[in-house]
Design a protein around this motif. Structure first.
Motif, PDB file in Angstrom:
ATOM      1  N   CYS A 189     -41.393  25.842  16.499  1.00 27.75           N
ATOM      2  CA  CYS A 189     -40.599  24.252  16.025  1.00 27.75           C
ATOM      3  C   CYS A 189     -41.399  23.667  14.970  1.00 27.75           C
ATOM      4  O   CYS A 189     -40.982  22.945  14.036  1.00 27.75           O
ATOM      5  N   LEU A 190     -42.705  24.181  14.621  1.00 24.33           N
ATOM      6  CA  LEU A 190     -43.574  23.633  13.721  1.00 24.33           C
ATOM      7  C   LEU A 190     -43.720  24.579  12.408  1.00 24.33           C
ATOM      8  O   LEU A 190     -44.699  24.112  11.552  1.00 24.33           O
ATOM      9  N   ASN A 191     -43.190  25.677  12.449  1.00 22.99           N
ATOM     10  CA  ASN A 191     -43.412  26.363  11.492  1.00 22.99           C
ATOM     11  C   ASN A 191     -42.871  26.098  10.224  1.00 22.99           C
ATOM     12  O   ASN A 191     -41.790  25.660   9.895  1.00 22.99           O
ATOM     13  N   GLY A 192     -44.033  26.102   9.318  1.00 22.83           N
ATOM     14  CA  GLY A 192     -43.485  25.409   7.987  1.00 22.83           C
ATOM     15  C   GLY A 192     -44.409  24.234   7.569  1.00 22.83           C
ATOM     16  O   GLY A 192     -44.538  23.834   6.505  1.00 22.83           O
ATOM     17  N   THR A 193     -45.106  23.459   8.529  1.00 18.67           N
ATOM     18  CA  THR A 193     -45.553  22.256   8.374  1.00 18.67           C
ATOM     19  C   THR A 193     -46.828  22.441   7.580  1.00 18.67           C
ATOM     20  O   THR A 193     -47.623  23.490   7.729  1.00 18.67           O
ATOM     21  N   GLY A 194     -47.236  21.579   6.686  1.00 20.30           N
ATOM     22  CA  GLY A 194     -48.512  21.729   6.032  1.00 20.30           C
ATOM     23  C   GLY A 194     -48.270  20.694   4.840  1.00 20.30           C
ATOM     24  O   GLY A 194     -47.914  19.601   5.061  1.00 20.30           O
ATOM     25  N   SER A 195     -48.748  21.067   3.644  1.00 18.60           N
ATOM     26  CA  SER A 195     -48.668  20.208   2.588  1.00 18.60           C
ATOM     27  C   SER A 195     -47.561  19.643   2.267  1.00 18.60           C
ATOM     28  O   SER A 195     -47.526  18.326   1.860  1.00 18.60           O
ATOM     29  N   LYS A 196     -46.356  20.300   2.311  1.00 19.65           N
ATOM     30  CA  LYS A 196     -45.223  20.000   1.835  1.00 19.65           C
ATOM     31  C   LYS A 196     -44.309  19.537   3.096  1.00 19.65           C
ATOM     32  O   LYS A 196     -43.528  18.715   2.569  1.00 19.65           O
TER      33      LYS A 196
ATOM     34  N   GLU B  52     -50.149   9.976  34.844  1.00 16.09           N
ATOM     35  CA  GLU B  52     -50.671   8.770  34.433  1.00 16.09           C
ATOM     36  C   GLU B  52     -52.205   9.325  34.132  1.00 16.09           C
ATOM     37  O   GLU B  52     -52.765   8.549  33.262  1.00 16.09           O
ATOM     38  N   GLU B  53     -52.734  10.204  34.713  1.00 16.52           N
ATOM     39  CA  GLU B  53     -54.125  10.844  34.278  1.00 16.52           C
ATOM     40  C   GLU B  53     -54.017  11.551  32.945  1.00 16.52           C
ATOM     41  O   GLU B  53     -55.205  11.759  32.184  1.00 16.52           O
ATOM     42  N   CYS B  54     -52.873  12.132  32.612  1.00 14.52           N
ATOM     43  CA  CYS B  54     -52.763  12.882  31.347  1.00 14.52           C
ATOM     44  C   CYS B  54     -52.889  11.962  30.020  1.00 14.52           C
ATOM     45  O   CYS B  54     -52.582  10.707  30.153  1.00 14.52           O
ATOM     46  N   SER B  55     -53.032  12.491  28.910  1.00 15.03           N
ATOM     47  CA  SER B  55     -52.850  11.653  27.761  1.00 15.03           C
ATOM     48  C   SER B  55     -51.569  12.266  27.231  1.00 15.03           C
ATOM     49  O   SER B  55     -51.216  13.498  27.011  1.00 15.03           O
ATOM     50  N   TRP B  56     -50.663  11.334  26.593  1.00 16.14           N
ATOM     51  CA  TRP B  56     -49.447  11.948  26.104  1.00 16.14           C
ATOM     52  C   TRP B  56     -49.166  11.682  24.520  1.00 16.14           C
ATOM     53  O   TRP B  56     -49.474  10.636  23.893  1.00 16.14           O
ATOM     54  N   HIS B  57     -48.418  12.588  23.708  1.00 16.45           N
ATOM     55  CA  HIS B  57     -48.173  12.210  22.582  1.00 16.45           C
ATOM     56  C   HIS B  57     -46.544  12.702  22.272  1.00 16.45           C
ATOM     57  O   HIS B  57     -46.055  13.639  23.038  1.00 16.45           O
ATOM     58  N   VAL B  58     -45.893  12.091  21.352  1.00 15.96           N
ATOM     59  CA  VAL B  58     -44.593  12.589  20.780  1.00 15.96           C
ATOM     60  C   VAL B  58     -44.861  13.086  19.406  1.00 15.96           C
ATOM     61  O   VAL B  58     -45.627  12.461  18.737  1.00 15.96           O
ATOM     62  N   PHE B  59     -44.129  13.799  18.658  1.00 14.00           N
ATOM     63  CA  PHE B  59     -44.104  14.540  17.588  1.00 14.00           C
ATOM     64  C   PHE B  59     -42.717  14.704  16.989  1.00 14.00           C
ATOM     65  O   PHE B  59     -41.898  14.809  17.646  1.00 14.00           O
ATOM     66  N   ASP B  60     -42.834  14.881  15.505  1.00 10.49           N
ATOM     67  CA  ASP B  60     -41.663  15.053  14.838  1.00 10.49           C
ATOM     68  C   ASP B  60     -42.183  15.686  13.530  1.00 10.49           C
ATOM     69  O   ASP B  60     -43.108  15.433  12.932  1.00 10.49           O
ATOM     70  N   ALA B  61     -41.260  16.780  13.222  1.00 13.99           N
ATOM     71  CA  ALA B  61     -41.492  17.377  11.832  1.00 13.99           C
ATOM     72  C   ALA B  61     -40.058  17.599  11.067  1.00 13.99           C
ATOM     73  O   ALA B  61     -39.083  18.264  12.140  1.00 13.99           O
ATOM     74  N   ASP B  62     -40.087  17.765   9.854  1.00 15.22           N
ATOM     75  CA  ASP B  62     -38.609  18.051   9.186  1.00 15.22           C
ATOM     76  C   ASP B  62     -38.706  19.735   8.978  1.00 15.22           C
ATOM     77  O   ASP B  62     -38.923  20.203   7.657  1.00 15.22           O
ATOM     78  N   THR B  63     -38.833  20.340   9.897  1.00 10.23           N
ATOM     79  CA  THR B  63     -38.748  21.988   9.933  1.00 10.23           C
ATOM     80  C   THR B  63     -37.443  22.299  10.146  1.00 10.23           C
ATOM     81  O   THR B  63     -36.252  21.528  10.468  1.00 10.23           O
ATOM     82  N   HIS B  64     -37.182  23.532   9.728  1.00 15.68           N
ATOM     83  CA  HIS B  64     -35.910  24.191  10.119  1.00 15.68           C
ATOM     84  C   HIS B  64     -35.406  24.601  11.229  1.00 15.68           C
ATOM     85  O   HIS B  64     -34.296  24.527  11.725  1.00 15.68           O
ATOM     86  N   TRP B  65     -36.452  24.572  12.444  1.00 16.84           N
ATOM     87  CA  TRP B  65     -36.295  24.645  13.617  1.00 16.84           C
ATOM     88  C   TRP B  65     -35.557  23.521  14.308  1.00 16.84           C
ATOM     89  O   TRP B  65     -34.510  23.765  15.051  1.00 16.84           O
ATOM     90  N   PHE B  66     -35.932  22.225  13.956  1.00 23.11           N
ATOM     91  CA  PHE B  66     -35.116  21.144  14.319  1.00 23.11           C
ATOM     92  C   PHE B  66     -33.851  20.945  13.672  1.00 23.11           C
ATOM     93  O   PHE B  66     -33.909  21.002  12.487  1.00 23.11           O
ATOM     94  N   HIS B  67     -32.713  20.660  14.330  1.00 21.77           N
ATOM     95  CA  HIS B  67     -31.546  20.395  13.549  1.00 21.77           C
ATOM     96  C   HIS B  67     -31.416  19.059  13.060  1.00 21.77           C
ATOM     97  O   HIS B  67     -30.690  18.817  12.070  1.00 21.77           O
TER      98      HIS B  67
END
Length: 375
Positions: free
Chosen positions: A262-269, A333-348
């Motif tokens: 899902c994050l293939n292609g993330t980087g400088s661009k 509740e003991e875990c730490s949680w994050h949400v993420f988002d990327a403008d890659t081709h995997w996400f519609h």
């Protein structure tokens, strides 16, 4: 069966527009004749309900009759809505789940007590209990419902694993609203939903070893499974172990280094946006995905959506199999949680995009769930 009902049943397959039938039912209910509305629906179900195929006329009219009764105030309308669905078993569990959601949204708990007497399906009752819990109704103190809700006979039901009160993690979930014409629900996910507080990550994060098992991936994906099974979505659910502890500041750099599709292609661009969040935020995303569905799936409705959200959280928090609800809740509740988002081709990047990462309490395990769907 009255002559009017017989005529409607006979003519229905040839109609190019069913709004006239809707209007007849609306008028009769406005006159206080809820029996007519239920009788019409039952007659239609007997004639066309077992094998509707592509008969949109039946589906449209039956759905309108059910919503009409279920969303119009009055105990008699509840009684007739229950009578309408009781002989229609071709809809099975889906119909029970939908009816419970409609009734809980449209009537006070006192009026819904009639569902726990007579011939209402046990599955509908189980769903109705948790639809009310989701709306912060104290079912254990509601006359007519409390005895059934607290009885031991249904504790082996899948929904019996859930508590009869909302947890702190669930807070106050957003619920759908209905009318005779249809329904609507909030969508707390989608492209760019986390960017207002995002950290733009760079590559080159800490290395990790993948430890995903089929069972773990299935558990994590429970909340979004309907996006794939009934719609056009796809899912990535993976688990990674780290040799060194992973703190919250390291997650943005760790994610792009994991080789996630899902994050293939993330980087400088193509930037990756990551935001730390409370477990409540994650639960809300998972609950909405499970209960309302994706682009072409109708979802599991509230009761089973609640269960699926917790099943996914159990997987994402790496809670051992067989844990009780309270054990899962404490682990989450003991875990730490994050949400993420990327403008890659995997996400519609249409309306249905989710990216969630959970770091285990020992900070050495990271679980990731990404999902996307399109129309």
């Amino acid at each position: 069966m009255t002559d009017r009902i017989q005529k409607i049943v006979a003519e229905l397959p040839d109609l190019a527009d069913v709004t006239g039938v809707w209007a007849v039912a609306d008028d009769r209910l406005a006159q206080g004749d809820a029996d007519f509305v239920a009788d019409l629906g039952i007659a239609l179900a007997e004639a066309y309900g077992e094998d509707t195929g592509e008969m949109w006329q039946y589906k449209s009219v039956y759905g309108h009759l059910l919503r009409l009764l279920a969303t119009t105030a009055g105990r008699q309308n509840v009684i007739q809505a229950l009578r309408l669905v009781s002989p229609v078993r071709s809809g099975g569990t889906k119909l029970d789940r939908y009816t419970a959601s409609l009734l809980a949204a449209g009537h006070p708990a006192d009026d819904l007590a009639v569902a726990f007497t007579g011939k209402a399906a046990e599955e509908l009752r189980a769903c109705l209990v948790h639809e009310l819990v989701l709306r912060d109704i104290v079912v254990t103190e509601t006359p007519g419902i409390a005895e059934w809700a607290t009885s031991p006979h249904w504790r082996d039901h899948p929904l019996g694993w859930l508590p009869l009160t909302l947890s702190d993690v669930e807070d106050h979930p957003s619920m759908p609203s209905y009318s005779a014409g249809g329904g609507s629900h909030p969508m707390p996910y989608g492209p760019g939903e986390s960017r207002d507080t995002a950290i733009v990550a760079s590559t080159g994060g800490p290395t990790a070893r993948e430890t995903t098992t089929e069972a773990a991936a299935t558990a994590m994906a429970m909340a979004v499974a309907n996006w794939v099974e009934e719609s056009n979505g796809h899912i990535e659910a993976r688990v990674f172990d780290f040799a060194e502890p992973l703190d919250a500041r390291s997650v943005p750099s760790a994610l792009p280094a994991l080789g996630l599709e899902c994050l293939n292609g993330t980087g400088s661009k193509t930037a990756l946006s990551v935001s730390a969040c409370a477990p409540t935020r994650v639960w809300q995303l998972l609950y909405s995905a499970a209960s309302t569905g994706g682009a072409y799936s109708s979802g599991a409705q509230g009761a089973y959506g609640r269960l699926a959200a917790w099943q996914s959280l159990a997987g994402l928090s790496c809670t051992p199999d067989g844990a009780s609800f309270r054990e899962v809740e404490a682990r989450v509740e003991e875990c730490s949680w994050h949400v993420f988002d990327a403008d890659t081709h995997w996400f519609h990047r249409v309306a249905w995009d989710i990216g969630v990462a959970g770091v285990a309490p020992d900070h050495r395990r990271l679980a990731v769930l990404a999902a996307t769907d399109t129309d």
